[in-house]
Design a protein around this motif. Sequence first.
Motif, PDB file in Angstrom:
ATOM      1  N   GLY A 145      -8.130   1.987  -1.815  1.00 51.18           N
ATOM      2  CA  GLY A 145      -7.685   1.598  -3.140  1.00 51.18           C
ATOM      3  C   GLY A 145      -6.206   1.770  -3.285  1.00 51.18           C
ATOM      4  N   THR A 146      -5.689   1.226  -4.371  1.00 45.05           N
ATOM      5  CA  THR A 146      -4.262   1.311  -4.638  1.00 45.05           C
ATOM      6  C   THR A 146      -4.059   1.774  -6.068  1.00 45.05           C
ATOM      7  OG1 THR A 146      -4.149  -0.726  -3.367  1.00 45.05           O
ATOM      8  CG2 THR A 146      -2.134   0.013  -4.392  1.00 45.05           C
ATOM      9  N   GLU A 147      -3.118   2.670  -6.257  1.00 43.47           N
ATOM     10  CA  GLU A 147      -2.728   2.987  -7.630  1.00 43.47           C
ATOM     11  C   GLU A 147      -1.236   2.779  -7.745  1.00 43.47           C
ATOM     12  OE1 GLU A 147      -3.775   7.027  -8.493  1.00 43.47           O
ATOM     13  OE2 GLU A 147      -1.992   7.750  -7.483  1.00 43.47           O
ATOM     14  N   ALA A 168     -17.615  27.537  13.128  1.00 44.83           N
ATOM     15  CA  ALA A 168     -16.784  26.343  13.309  1.00 44.83           C
ATOM     16  C   ALA A 168     -17.314  25.182  12.483  1.00 44.83           C
ATOM     17  CB  ALA A 168     -16.737  25.960  14.788  1.00 44.83           C
ATOM     18  N   GLN A 192      -2.307  19.756   2.137  1.00 46.24           N
ATOM     19  CA  GLN A 192      -2.762  19.059   0.938  1.00 46.24           C
ATOM     20  C   GLN A 192      -2.831  19.991  -0.255  1.00 46.24           C
ATOM     21  OE1 GLN A 192      -6.354  16.863   2.399  1.00 46.24           O
ATOM     22  NE2 GLN A 192      -5.181  15.150   1.619  1.00 46.24           N
ATOM     23  N   VAL A 237     -10.751  22.322  14.440  1.00 46.61           N
ATOM     24  CA  VAL A 237     -10.825  23.031  13.169  1.00 46.61           C
ATOM     25  C   VAL A 237      -9.425  23.447  12.737  1.00 46.61           C
ATOM     26  CG1 VAL A 237     -11.641  25.139  12.082  1.00 46.61           C
ATOM     27  CG2 VAL A 237     -13.180  23.807  13.514  1.00 46.61           C
ATOM     28  N   LEU A 280     -12.129  18.269   1.670  1.00 40.26           N
ATOM     29  CA  LEU A 280     -10.884  17.889   1.027  1.00 40.26           C
ATOM     30  C   LEU A 280     -10.114  16.857   1.832  1.00 40.26           C
ATOM     31  CD1 LEU A 280      -9.602  21.266  -0.389  1.00 40.26           C
ATOM     32  CD2 LEU A 280     -10.669  19.384  -1.578  1.00 40.26           C
ATOM     33  N   GLY A 281     -10.389  16.845   3.130  1.00 39.44           N
ATOM     34  CA  GLY A 281      -9.608  15.931   3.950  1.00 39.44           C
ATOM     35  C   GLY A 281     -10.178  14.529   4.005  1.00 39.44           C
ATOM     36  N   ASP A 312       0.866  -1.178   0.000  1.00 37.38           N
ATOM     37  CA  ASP A 312       0.000   0.000   0.000  1.00 37.38           C
ATOM     38  C   ASP A 312       0.897   1.221   0.000  1.00 37.38           C
ATOM     39  OD1 ASP A 312      -2.216   1.603   2.347  1.00 37.38           O
ATOM     40  OD2 ASP A 312      -2.273   1.566   0.169  1.00 37.38           O
ATOM     41  N   LEU A 343     -15.911  22.273   5.468  1.00 35.04           N
ATOM     42  CA  LEU A 343     -14.970  22.522   4.385  1.00 35.04           C
ATOM     43  C   LEU A 343     -13.745  21.645   4.527  1.00 35.04           C
ATOM     44  CD1 LEU A 343     -14.462  24.257   1.945  1.00 35.04           C
ATOM     45  CD2 LEU A 343     -13.393  25.953   3.403  1.00 35.04           C
ATOM     46  N   ALA A 344     -13.287  21.526   5.786  1.00 38.20           N
ATOM     47  CA  ALA A 344     -12.106  20.702   6.010  1.00 38.20           C
ATOM     48  C   ALA A 344     -12.395  19.247   5.688  1.00 38.20           C
ATOM     49  CB  ALA A 344     -11.649  20.838   7.455  1.00 38.20           C
ATOM     50  N   LEU A 351     -11.193  10.890   3.447  1.00 33.42           N
ATOM     51  CA  LEU A 351     -10.499   9.833   2.729  1.00 33.42           C
ATOM     52  C   LEU A 351     -11.338   9.377   1.552  1.00 33.42           C
ATOM     53  CD1 LEU A 351      -9.409   7.681   5.762  1.00 33.42           C
ATOM     54  CD2 LEU A 351      -8.047   9.323   4.513  1.00 33.42           C
ATOM     55  N   GLN A 382      -8.032  14.940 -13.463  1.00 32.60           N
ATOM     56  CA  GLN A 382      -6.626  15.319 -13.476  1.00 32.60           C
ATOM     57  C   GLN A 382      -5.712  14.123 -13.631  1.00 32.60           C
ATOM     58  OE1 GLN A 382      -6.011  17.788 -10.004  1.00 32.60           O
ATOM     59  NE2 GLN A 382      -6.211  19.592 -11.299  1.00 32.60           N
ATOM     60  N   ARG A 426      -7.528  20.485  11.347  1.00 31.01           N
ATOM     61  CA  ARG A 426      -8.041  20.110  10.037  1.00 31.01           C
ATOM     62  C   ARG A 426      -7.617  21.113   8.977  1.00 31.01           C
ATOM     63  NH1 ARG A 426     -11.494  15.865   9.300  1.00 31.01           N
ATOM     64  NH2 ARG A 426     -12.700  15.198  11.103  1.00 31.01           N
ATOM     65  N   LEU A 427      -7.636  22.390   9.343  1.00 36.46           N
ATOM     66  CA  LEU A 427      -7.246  23.396   8.369  1.00 36.46           C
ATOM     67  C   LEU A 427      -5.776  23.284   8.021  1.00 36.46           C
ATOM     68  CD1 LEU A 427      -9.311  26.528   9.388  1.00 36.46           C
ATOM     69  CD2 LEU A 427      -9.472  25.180   7.308  1.00 36.46           C
ATOM     70  N   HIS A 451      -4.056  20.586   8.031  1.00 33.32           N
ATOM     71  CA  HIS A 451      -3.976  19.429   7.144  1.00 33.32           C
ATOM     72  C   HIS A 451      -4.383  19.794   5.730  1.00 33.32           C
ATOM     73  CE1 HIS A 451      -5.745  15.479   5.663  1.00 33.32           C
ATOM     74  NE2 HIS A 451      -4.444  15.284   5.699  1.00 33.32           N
ATOM     75  N   LEU A 452      -5.456  20.571   5.629  1.00 28.29           N
ATOM     76  CA  LEU A 452      -5.950  21.029   4.335  1.00 28.29           C
ATOM     77  C   LEU A 452      -4.908  21.856   3.608  1.00 28.29           C
ATOM     78  CD1 LEU A 452      -9.584  22.359   4.357  1.00 28.29           C
ATOM     79  CD2 LEU A 452      -8.473  20.987   2.629  1.00 28.29           C
ATOM     80  N   ALA A 462     -16.368  25.648   8.925  1.00 29.50           N
ATOM     81  CA  ALA A 462     -14.958  25.328   8.684  1.00 29.50           C
ATOM     82  C   ALA A 462     -14.731  23.822   8.715  1.00 29.50           C
ATOM     83  CB  ALA A 462     -14.090  26.017   9.724  1.00 29.50           C
ATOM     84  N   LEU A 463     -15.399  23.148   9.639  1.00 30.78           N
ATOM     85  CA  LEU A 463     -15.253  21.691   9.741  1.00 30.78           C
ATOM     86  C   LEU A 463     -15.720  21.009   8.470  1.00 30.78           C
ATOM     87  CD1 LEU A 463     -16.287  20.293  13.214  1.00 30.78           C
ATOM     88  CD2 LEU A 463     -14.301  19.745  11.850  1.00 30.78           C
TER      89      LEU A 463
END
Lengths: 200, 215
Positions: B24-26, B7, A139, A129, B17-18, A107, B13-14, B20, B156, A132-133, A135-136, B10-11
């Motif tokens: 899977g594997t690539e 809050a 990324q 928050v 993108l955060g 993996d 939104l986070a 998972l 992409q 998480r931010l 981390h964002l 913000a959570l």
Amino acid sequence: LALYFHVGEREEKCIIEDIPSDTLVVGNYKVQRWDIHKHDFHESAPGLGMFVTVTSPSGEVLLSKLYGPQGTFSFTSYLSGEHIICFQSNSTRFAVTAGSKLRIHLDIRVGEHFFDESDIQAKDKVNEVNTRLEHLIEQIHHVAREQDYEREREEKFRKTSEETNSNILWWAIVQTLILISIGIWQIKSLRDFFIAKKLV
Amino acid sequence: AGAVRGALRALCLAALLGALRAGGTELTLELPDSAQRCFHQEMESGIKFTLDYQVISGGHYDVDCYVEDPNGKTIYQETKKQYDSFSHHTEVKGVYTFCFSNEFSTFSHKIVYFDFQVGDEPPILPDMNKRVTALTQMESTCVTIHEMLNAVIDSQTHYRLREAQDRSRAEELNGRVSYWSVGETLILFMVSIGQVMLLKSFFTEKRPSSGGAGT
């Protein structure tokens, strides 16, 4: 773990990762050995280890270590390009012993930074928050790096295409000139030859 | 109340993108000529999996691929494909196998990329599916954005692979143009000088005699 594949005892298996610079790559693996008597793979094989070698695009070796039958390895790329990750077991047995093979679970994660969900079960919502931010943001930096790398590659692609284009044009002109001058030389040479031979 | 809403926003939104992606594997691997590489994955029944693969470089940029279920039945088989995407809902629990084969090629090794996604994604909002009330507007917007970002990732990846493939072709073309041009020029010289030599040799007698044709 997830996907697995089979290799011979001393066989080396490599995978290619084309990544931008400053990218963290983390890999998890588990290796099992085939047991002839039980006709199955050992759950764990003590003493069995795995050489993990990572080669950078310039040929430099970034990582070359012996890990146990199960382990995690990671490296950060300095250059952007194709990095080759190779696995080879440290087994001293030869593949002559019939039916002997290894199963490797693998993996690999590129550029993702995982944090424990349990770490951020803080009582303070603001801290959660915050984490998480952060981390964002990390990324998004990774996305930006990938895009820069893509831009580099596209530029190289464009240069190659333009070079091909001008090569074709240049060679066509050169060959035409050579053709014409050799044609003139041929005629002149033959004419002089026939005049010398008194045939004309 | 304002701080809590901020809050929560913000959570959300986070989490977008955060969150998972599905497990899977690539991997990108090199497939030597006349070789086959197989991969196995153990899966429960009733799970959806997707296999995307694309040949990045080598020969005619094509590869054979087949997928087998635990009972040995072939659920997908294609020959000489450049890229494809295959989805399947598992019916049987067990080990599924998929293999890439370059056995039809004798001298070109291929570089193949594949992406094997297993299972559905966990919902990004914790109790999204069990909720009795409808999602708030913000929550449903979050879900939509998350789905679109997933589509962006897929798009992409596809374009990145296409670019790699096209660049590989362009470099191959450049090499071929250079070699053949030099080769052609050499052949041109050899043929034209050879022609003159040959013609001259026709009119040159080996034995000394009066030049030219006799009457």
